[in-house]
Design a protein around this motif. Structure first.
Motif, short mmCIF file in Angstrom:
data_model
loop_
_atom_site.label_atom_id
_atom_site.label_comp_id
_atom_site.label_asym_id
_atom_site.label_seq_id
_atom_site.Cartn_x
_atom_site.Cartn_y
_atom_site.Cartn_z
N SER A 58 9.84 -25.51 -7.95
CA SER A 58 8.60 -25.67 -7.20
C SER A 58 7.79 -24.37 -7.10
O SER A 58 6.57 -24.42 -6.96
N ALA A 59 8.47 -23.22 -7.17
CA ALA A 59 7.75 -21.94 -7.03
C ALA A 59 8.58 -20.82 -7.65
O ALA A 59 9.79 -20.95 -7.82
N ALA A 60 7.89 -19.73 -7.97
CA ALA A 60 8.57 -18.54 -8.49
C ALA A 60 7.73 -17.32 -8.12
O ALA A 60 6.51 -17.41 -8.02
N ALA A 61 8.41 -16.19 -7.91
CA ALA A 61 7.71 -14.96 -7.57
C ALA A 61 8.67 -13.79 -7.68
O ALA A 61 9.89 -13.97 -7.57
N PRO A 62 8.14 -12.59 -7.86
CA PRO A 62 9.00 -11.42 -7.79
C PRO A 62 9.30 -11.13 -6.32
O PRO A 62 8.49 -11.45 -5.43
N ILE A 63 10.47 -10.55 -6.05
CA ILE A 63 10.81 -10.16 -4.69
C ILE A 63 11.35 -8.74 -4.71
O ILE A 63 11.82 -8.24 -5.73
#
Length: 144
Positions: A58-63
């Motif tokens: 549903s979502a992806a991002a750098p952390i």
């Protein structure tokens, strides 16, 4: 002979530029978490759990740092075009615990899978398109 020298001279000046160019890092989130890998422990007495479908991306991002640190980052830019949304992230500065890619699964991102990214990554773009399943997104990741 002079022509050959000119070509060699040009080659010595052009190739170092390519050597320093940003190299795209190939990253991709799995499209789903299989139902067979999802397990519920300690369900209330008298209840039986059953999971019949996978959880979709549903979502992806750098952390910033490992997932338990919850180092969510704010996008530095957003573009929308023909059913696509692209979120940009600048990853400059210090990341003592590393830069990580976090992939979220389920309609509300209930489950995450994360992996450490190369420290040299300084920019990522995540392009979203609606998937076929409820809450699913297809996400192209371009990091360099």
């Amino acid at each position: 002979m002079q022509h050959k020298r000119l070509l060699t001279g040009a080659a010595c000046c052009i190739f170092p530029v390519f050597a320093h160019a940003a190299v795209a890092t190939s990253l991709a989130c799995p499209t789903s978490v299989p139902a067979t890998s999802i397990k519920l422990d300690a369900v209330p007495a008298g209840w039986t759990s059953y999971i019949d479908s996978p959880l979709y991306l549903s979502a992806a991002a750098p952390i910033d740092g490992a997932p338990e640190r919850r180092g969510q980052l704010v996008p530095s830019g957003e573009r929308k075009k023909k059913g696509h949304t692209t979120l940009s992230y600048r990853l400059e500065g210090s990341y003592p615990e590393g830069k990580w890619l976090q992939c979220r699964y389920g309609v509300h991102g209930e489950v995450t899978l994360s992996r450490k990214m190369d420290d040299s990554v300084s920019m990522c773009e995540f392009t979203y398109r609606k998937g076929r399943k409820a809450g699913q997104n297809e996400i192209d990741i371009d990091c360099r």
